[in-house]
Design an enzyme around this catalytic site. Structure first.
Site, mmCIF file in Angstrom:
data_model
loop_
_atom_site.group_PDB
_atom_site.id
_atom_site.type_symbol
_atom_site.label_atom_id
_atom_site.label_comp_id
_atom_site.label_asym_id
_atom_site.label_seq_id
_atom_site.Cartn_x
_atom_site.Cartn_y
_atom_site.Cartn_z
ATOM 1 N N GLN A 136 -9.637 -3.897 7.715
ATOM 2 C CA GLN A 136 -8.734 -3.482 8.793
ATOM 3 C C GLN A 136 -9.264 -2.271 9.551
ATOM 4 O OE1 GLN A 136 -4.373 -3.968 8.337
ATOM 5 N NE2 GLN A 136 -4.840 -4.138 6.156
ATOM 6 N N LYS A 183 0.807 -1.212 0.000
ATOM 7 C CA LYS A 183 0.000 0.000 0.000
ATOM 8 C C LYS A 183 0.847 1.271 0.000
ATOM 9 C CE LYS A 183 -1.146 1.463 3.818
ATOM 10 N NZ LYS A 183 -1.633 1.643 5.201
ATOM 11 N N THR A 184 1.805 1.334 0.908
ATOM 12 C CA THR A 184 2.625 2.537 1.011
ATOM 13 C C THR A 184 3.451 2.730 -0.252
ATOM 14 O OG1 THR A 184 2.751 2.108 3.365
ATOM 15 C CG2 THR A 184 4.236 3.763 2.491
ATOM 16 N N ASP A 194 -4.460 8.109 3.044
ATOM 17 C CA ASP A 194 -4.054 6.792 3.527
ATOM 18 C C ASP A 194 -5.059 6.326 4.588
ATOM 19 O OD1 ASP A 194 -2.510 4.574 3.867
ATOM 20 O OD2 ASP A 194 -0.997 5.553 5.112
ATOM 21 N N GLU A 195 -5.215 5.022 4.751
ATOM 22 C CA GLU A 195 -6.092 4.472 5.802
ATOM 23 C C GLU A 195 -7.482 5.115 5.788
ATOM 24 O OE1 GLU A 195 -4.903 1.970 7.419
ATOM 25 O OE2 GLU A 195 -2.880 2.324 8.181
ATOM 26 N N ARG A 214 -0.218 -9.940 10.562
ATOM 27 C CA ARG A 214 1.067 -9.327 10.932
ATOM 28 C C ARG A 214 2.218 -10.292 10.703
ATOM 29 N NH1 ARG A 214 0.002 -5.134 9.621
ATOM 30 N NH2 ARG A 214 -1.947 -6.100 9.004
#
Length: 772
Positions: free
Chosen positions: A257, A40-41, A224-225, A630
């Site tokens: 998420q 994503k980043t 973002d997010e 994770r």
DNA sequence: CGCAGCGCTGTTTTT
DNA sequence: CAGCGCTGCG
């Protein structure tokens, strides 16, 4: 596009087709559903770099918003590694950081004092407490924390006091507190976090020239997010780039998420965005580069149980990898011991300690694990403790600094007026507050109104602050802080304090932090660039002062802003090789070679307080999804039959989430529970052996009695049940008896039925049969 | 004014 | 159990 194709090629190299599609989307509204570990980043930063490199936008036309400073820093770092670009003109930062920048530029239009300071949550709490006291309200009925929550919640819904709907007397009073709190903030020249957002939003909404200016300026907005945005943040965004215009909003998020609904996040913003902006391209990033197959299969299978989803499935090329290991422990203590052994084995086999994470649902669970690690001499780091700028001694120092900057900051005044003690007691302060209230002025302005010894002491304090202000005029930040530490008596105080050594070190560290802040590359960029705000924009001429040109605000004010906006790391020894302990929430965004998810039990995970509604359960499931994803190579899930909570032994059943995981991906390290209760017999025996619980067991009705130790037979009670006992109910199935109350016909039992929740049952009515 | 002791209350958290 | 806030005493 006038670019060197070679550079563009290099930039886009290695992206998978989905990522490439996302990165090179045209200037249109886009929703990117970015699964965990899907890069994503990378997509976000590469898109910015690509836009810049292909000349589609200049740095000044880019705005990228994140939630945390860490994420913003990460983006900046990666971006500058990709491109030799001046990040200077770009607006990359947190929602609050950007709002701060905006309001610093337009303070006058926003109706704020030039050097306004920012209240962090604890400052806000004490400010609210003062309001409640001043209004003579009962703190039992108006709990400061809840009131603070009400105010922040209202602001995040975009509501000022007059907009809040009132149902009853209590609500009416809450609104009056909200009003008084606003007036107090105004008087003191401070704003809280939510105010930063709301003020910016309102200014954009109400000032046409300003709004048009910024809409013209920012061509590309990246968020973002997105699943974590609240109502106000989405509304704010729409001010900068309304639907149906030519600005391109690039929203990246993952509904699976979304774990912050409890603090106002609205996943629904994603669907709203898709609808309101008429998004044509929803790009799904489903290729996962982090975890092996069994881990992803588990995550996918689990999250498939949620009803409210946009729909997404992670896949990997990495192969199945190791199975997900499941361990059942008899007690939280045993769980910690087991985990410790496993971690040591992993470490011996070459896994760095820092690549091992231990996750739990709530902070209270860390204690046992910490003590196990501590006793074994294994270094560990606990996330989420007190952070640097939140430490008491640092907050004291900051309060002095804030008073130098703004004498009317009553919150800071009260914090240090008698710290270190200088003979100013409660009644003196009471008098001072009365005087201030009567005249509508700040505490510092009202010291003259207090007579007697208290008045003299108060005058002395004000003189101290005034003296500091004069003496430090024109000095460097470092010198100012040094001087303050001496004159305030803080250093002297802690020098004589038994446990003062650490605190002095932290105060020294504050000097270093200030030094680092001044010399850091970004100085002058964010907090410090304080543009000239030329009156109201001249709408006719279309000239609006922009937030990127202008004068410099004082280093001290800038540093104080920085301290509020970025609380700093928590103290734990970062950098060293240590096992990482944290809640699932704080693990979001991180990844590790090996992950232990502990306490996977009904009531804990999913947490009992979240079980009242379906949404709550779905959020718990997303939380578990975050936890699972994770892990890169190895994942452990563990649960325990008994757990010491609030000083009492609790008897837990394994989490319902186990039933939602694919059996084929799991490996049970302990014998799998067969049928009813085989897992509980042990807990019951252990409970008996420990002497807790204890009234004995009698087989009731048709079920054969448990093998009862002789010692227990003597203490049978009439209903034949005991705490810790596994029981069967015709409707709810298996469960564990948690509490017994009353005698005879009044006897009631609290039973944890796992997925059916906690139930209170009258034993005279309910058919509860003990299970061996 | 400062400290000791009592009682209450326990998810998750960034800015 | 443990951390916090409040009360009451010296």
């Amino acid at each position: 596009m006038s670019i060197a194709p070679a550079t563009e090629t290099r930039l886009l190299q290695g992206l998978n087709p989905e990522q490439l599609a996302a990165v090179t989307l045209g200037p249109e509204p886009a929703l990117i559903l970015a699964g965990a570990g899907s890069g994503k980043t990378r997509v976000l930063t590469t898109r910015i770099a690509w836009l810049l490199q292909t000349g589609q936008v200049s740095p000044g036309g880019v705005m990228a918003v994140t939630f945390t400073n860490k994420a913003a820093r990460e983006m900046l770092t990666r971006l500058s590694a990709m491109l030799p670009v001046a990040v200077r003109g770009m607006w990359i930062g947190t929602f609050h950081g950007l709002c701060n920048r905006f309001l610093r530029a337009h303070w006058k239009l926003a109706g704020l004092p030039q050097g306004f300071q920012i209240l962090d949550s604890s400052d806000q709490l004490s400010a609210v407490k003062r309001v409640i006291k001043a209004m003579g309200l009962d703190e039992e009925r108006f709990v400061p924390k809840q009131v603070t929550w009400f105010i922040a919640g209202s602001k995040e819904e975009g509501l000022r006091p007059r907009d809040v709907e009132v149902r009853d007397e209590h609500g009416r009073t809450l609104v009056r507190v909200y009003e008084a709190y606003e007036a107090q903030c105004e008087r003191e020249g401070v704003v809280d976090f939510a105010e930063l957002m709301l003020r910016s939003y309102e200014l954009m909404r109400d000032n046409d020239a300003l709004r048009e200016h910024y809409q013209r300026r920012f061509r590309h907005l990246l968020v973002d997010e997105f699943q974590d945005t609240n109502r106000l943040q989405y509304a704010w965004l729409k001010m900068f780039a309304p639907p149906g215009r030519e600005q391109a909003v690039f929203a990246v998020g993952d509904d699976d998420q979304s774990i912050y609904a409890f603090r106002g996040a609205r996943v629904g913003n994603m669907a709203d965005f898709e609808r309101e902006y008429r998004v044509e391209r929803v790009v799904k990033l489903e290729q996962n580069y982090r975890s092996f197959g069994n881990i992803l299969d588990s995550a996918n299978a689990l999250i498939a149980h949620n009803r409210q989803r946009l729909g997404k499935n992670l896949r990997t090329d990495a192969g199945a990898g190791e199975p997900v290991r499941v361990h059942e422990a008899t007690s939280d203590y045993a769980e910690a011991q087991w985990l410790l052994d496993e971690a040591q084995q992993l470490h011996r086999a070459g896994t760095a300690l820092a690549e091992i994470a231990v996750l739990y649902r709530s902070n209270a669970q860390s204690r046992v694990i910490e003590s196990a690690l501590f006793n074994a001499g294994i270094p560990y780091r606990v996330y989420g403790g007190l952070r640097f700028f939140e430490r008491a001694e640092v907050k004291h120092a900051l309060a002095y600094l804030r008073l130098i900057e703004n004498a009317n900051d009553d919150t800071s005044f009260l914090r240090v007026v008698n710290f270190p003690t200088r003979g100013i007691g409660a009644r003196t302060i009471e008098q001072l507050q009365d005087a201030a209230r009567a005249s509508g002025r700040s505490l510092a302005q009202s010291v003259g109104a207090v007579a007697g010894r208290g008045g003299v002491a108060l005058a002395g304090f004000v003189a101290l602050i005034d003296g500091l202000r004069e003496r430090t005029q024109g000095q460097t930040l470092r010198e100012i802080i040094r001087q303050m530490l001496e004159d305030s008596g803080l250093i002297t105080f802690y020098r004589t304090d038994r446990e003062g050594q650490d605190r002095i070190e932290n105060l020294e560290e504050l000097v270093n932090a200030a030094e680092a802040f001044v010399t850091q590359e970004g100085f002058g960029k964010d907090a410090v660039a304080l543009p000239v705000d030329e009156q109201a924009p001249d709408a006719a001429a279309g000239v609006v002062p922009d937030a990127d040109t202008g004068e410099i605000m004082s280093p001290l004010a800038a540093f104080l802003t920085h301290a509020s906006l970025e609380a700093g790391d928590n103290q734990a020894q970062a950098g060293s090789d240590a096992v990482q302990l944290m809640t699932v929430h704080s693990a979001k965004g991180l990844e590790f070679d090996a992950v232990f998810i502990t306490g996977v039990e009904e009531g804990l995970f999913p947490h009992e307080n979240a079980l009242s509604d379906a949404d709550g359960l779905e959020e718990e499931r997303r939380l578990m999804y975050v936890a699972i994803t994770r892990a890169r190579q190895r994942l452990y899930l563990s649960f325990s039959q008994t757990r010491l909570l609030h000083g009492q032994t609790r008897y837990n059943v394994k989490s319902r989430f186990f039933d939602e995981l694919p059996e084929g991906a799991l490996k049970w390290l302990t014998p799998r529970q067969q049928g009813f209760g085989s897992g509980y017999a042990r807990s019951y025996q252990e409970a008996w052996a420990r002497g807790s619980g204890l009234s004995g067991i009698v087989g009731a009705g048709r079920v054969e009695p448990a093998p009862v130790p002789a010692a227990m037979a003597s203490s049978r009670s009439s209903h034949g049940l005991k705490v810790g006992q596994s029981v069967f109910h015709t409707k709810f199935g298996e469960g564990v008896l948690l509490t017994l109350e009353g005698e005879g016909d009044d006897a009631r039992a609290q039973v944890n039925f796992g997925r059916h929740g906690l139930k209170w049952l009258a034993l005279s009515v309910a058919k509860l049969t003990p299970i061996e």
